[in-house]
Design an enzyme around this catalytic site. Structure first.
Site, PDB file in Angstrom:
ATOM      1  N   THR A   1     -13.244  -0.112  -4.066  1.00 26.26           N
ATOM      2  CA  THR A   1     -12.613   0.428  -2.870  1.00 26.26           C
ATOM      3  C   THR A   1     -13.607   1.230  -2.036  1.00 26.26           C
ATOM      4  O   THR A   1     -14.772   1.358  -2.375  1.00 26.26           O
ATOM      5  CB  THR A   1     -11.393   1.278  -3.266  1.00 26.26           C
ATOM      6  OG1 THR A   1     -10.640   1.610  -2.091  1.00 26.26           O
ATOM      7  CG2 THR A   1     -11.794   2.548  -3.994  1.00 26.26           C
TER       8      THR A   1
ATOM      9  N   ASP B   1       0.855  -1.188   0.000  1.00 27.94           N
ATOM     10  CA  ASP B   1       0.000   0.000   0.000  1.00 27.94           C
ATOM     11  C   ASP B   1       0.893   1.241   0.000  1.00 27.94           C
ATOM     12  O   ASP B   1       1.079   1.897   1.018  1.00 27.94           O
ATOM     13  CB  ASP B   1      -0.893  -0.032   1.244  1.00 27.94           C
ATOM     14  CG  ASP B   1      -2.105   0.865   1.112  1.00 27.94           C
ATOM     15  OD1 ASP B   1      -2.370   1.351   0.004  1.00 27.94           O
ATOM     16  OD2 ASP B   1      -2.809   1.076   2.130  1.00 27.94           O
TER      17      ASP B   1
ATOM     18  N   GLU C   1      -6.595   4.161  -9.541  1.00 27.98           N
ATOM     19  CA  GLU C   1      -7.903   4.654  -9.109  1.00 27.98           C
ATOM     20  C   GLU C   1      -8.512   5.670 -10.067  1.00 27.98           C
ATOM     21  O   GLU C   1      -7.834   6.586 -10.551  1.00 27.98           O
ATOM     22  CB  GLU C   1      -7.772   5.273  -7.716  1.00 27.98           C
ATOM     23  CG  GLU C   1      -9.091   5.594  -7.066  1.00 27.98           C
ATOM     24  CD  GLU C   1      -9.059   5.378  -5.573  1.00 27.98           C
ATOM     25  OE1 GLU C   1     -10.012   5.791  -4.910  1.00 27.98           O
ATOM     26  OE2 GLU C   1      -8.091   4.787  -5.067  1.00 27.98           O
TER      27      GLU C   1
ATOM     28  N   LYS D   1      -9.588   0.876  -9.908  1.00 27.74           N
ATOM     29  CA  LYS D   1     -10.201   1.098  -8.603  1.00 27.74           C
ATOM     30  C   LYS D   1     -11.356   2.080  -8.726  1.00 27.74           C
ATOM     31  O   LYS D   1     -11.203   3.177  -9.273  1.00 27.74           O
ATOM     32  CB  LYS D   1      -9.180   1.654  -7.607  1.00 27.74           C
ATOM     33  CG  LYS D   1      -8.196   0.631  -7.106  1.00 27.74           C
ATOM     34  CD  LYS D   1      -7.170   1.241  -6.172  1.00 27.74           C
ATOM     35  CE  LYS D   1      -7.685   1.423  -4.786  1.00 27.74           C
ATOM     36  NZ  LYS D   1      -6.622   1.874  -3.856  1.00 27.74           N
TER      37      LYS D   1
ATOM     38  N   PHE E   1     -12.326  -1.606   4.162  1.00 30.52           N
ATOM     39  CA  PHE E   1     -11.402  -0.768   4.930  1.00 30.52           C
ATOM     40  C   PHE E   1     -11.525  -1.053   6.427  1.00 30.52           C
ATOM     41  O   PHE E   1     -12.364  -0.466   7.119  1.00 30.52           O
ATOM     42  CB  PHE E   1     -11.684   0.707   4.638  1.00 30.52           C
ATOM     43  CG  PHE E   1     -11.036   1.217   3.376  1.00 30.52           C
ATOM     44  CD1 PHE E   1     -10.801   0.389   2.292  1.00 30.52           C
ATOM     45  CD2 PHE E   1     -10.660   2.542   3.274  1.00 30.52           C
ATOM     46  CE1 PHE E   1     -10.202   0.853   1.139  1.00 30.52           C
ATOM     47  CE2 PHE E   1     -10.065   3.032   2.110  1.00 30.52           C
ATOM     48  CZ  PHE E   1      -9.834   2.192   1.047  1.00 30.52           C
TER      49      PHE E   1
END
Length: 311
Positions: free
Chosen positions: A146, A7, A86, A122, A168
């Site tokens: 996400t 990440d 993303e 994403k 998350f």
């Protein structure tokens, strides 16, 4: 046991940890280009022919897209698997705009010789993002859904055939700590419980969607989810886990059972709104996450504008 995903937006850190995949977002890209080592990426993005924006109010939005593809392409020189790139968070409530942006990102990767099977797109797990995912998956573009906080989001993403979801963990914990005024041990962590429920539901109903637990606040959360399909981990927590000599027993496995949730199939927007909307935490955190990513996107575009003025 679990596929480890880095990440970070910094290629140098990806080289250090040697993960299978890597993932970026506007916040990570913004943090990466604060490092002088990566200033060259900014200049490359500004010079790219594909860096035009269709939004006069955001003339550097296209440059930011190019930058994300440049960083993603650098990552793919290091990892054997995939990179997640993303879609602009400003588009999260517009299905067509999400789809068009995703295809543009894939076109830019193709122009660099990157095969579609090495990229996840994403998308925020709004209804618009889920609808865009449905269309993209049908065209062979794999999506990473996400900002996922609710069972309703997870059920809808699997229903439309999302390749991967990113629930998350830490942000769910943050909300419950603020709500209840106390901390939670890893074994009772609400974020851990949410991911465990989703994982068991997917396996019980034979979904192929990969569950990639994300956004951890401590190594204890990671240990409680050992065995989850994928786990995306920050450099700081990767260091902590590598330095530890504690055993890491598997907590999740495909045939473990334990799901009491009935199959959610053919979900409509109304059903999604009811299921997701009944979760106060998830509604609040989804909006907060989109706003945060959009704010970091704006900061990145402002930095690009400042650099362009000096060239």
């Amino acid at each position: 046991m679990s596929v480890v995903v880095a990440d970070t937006g910094k290629p140098q850190l990806v080289k250090k940890y040697k993960p299978q995949d890597c993932t970026t977002n506007p916040s990570l890209c913004y943090q990466a280009v604060q490092d002088p080592e990566y200033q060259g990426f900014l200049q490359q993005a500004l010079q790219a022919k594909a860096a035009k924006s269709n939004d006069p109010a955001r003339p550097y939005a296209g440059v930011a897209d190019v930058l994300s593809v440049i960083i993603g392409s650098e990552m793919l020189k290091i990892v054997p698997g995939r990179v997640s790139t993303e879609v602009d968070a400003h588009l999260s409530y517009d299905a067509k705009a999400c789809y068009d942006k995703a295809m543009h990102l894939m076109d830019m990767y193709a122009a660099r010789g990157i095969q579609p099977g090495r990229v996840y797109i994403k998308l925020a797990s709004t209804w618009a993002g889920i609808e865009a995912c449905r269309k993209l998956q049908r065209q062979g573009v794999d999506c990473n859904m996400t900002l996922l906080f609710s069972f309703g989001q997870a059920a809808a993403c699997a229903d439309v055939g999302a390749a991967l979801i990113s629930p998350f963990v830490g942000r769910i914990l943050d909300w419950h700590k603020a709500k209840h005024g106390r901390d939670f041990a890893p074994h009772e962590d609400p974020g851990v419980a949410s991911v465990s429920r989703i994982y068991k539901y997917y396996k019980a109903h034979d979904y192929k969607t990969i569950v990639m637990a994300a956004s951890f606040r401590n190594a204890g959360e990671i240990r409680e989810l050992a065995g989850c399909d994928n786990i995306t981990i920050s450099p700081a927590l990767l260091d902590e886990l590598q330095a530890s000599s504690e055993p890491l027993p598997r907590k999740l496995w495909p045939t473990m059972g334990g799901s009491s949730d009935e199959l959610v199939s053919g979900i409509s927007q109304a059903a999604f709104d009811e299921l997701h909307g009944s979760d106060e935490m998830a509604v609040e955190k989804l909006k907060q996450g989109i706003d945060s990513f959009a704010a970091d996107q704006k900061k990145l575009e402002e930095q690009l504008a400042q650099l362009a003025a000096t060239l």
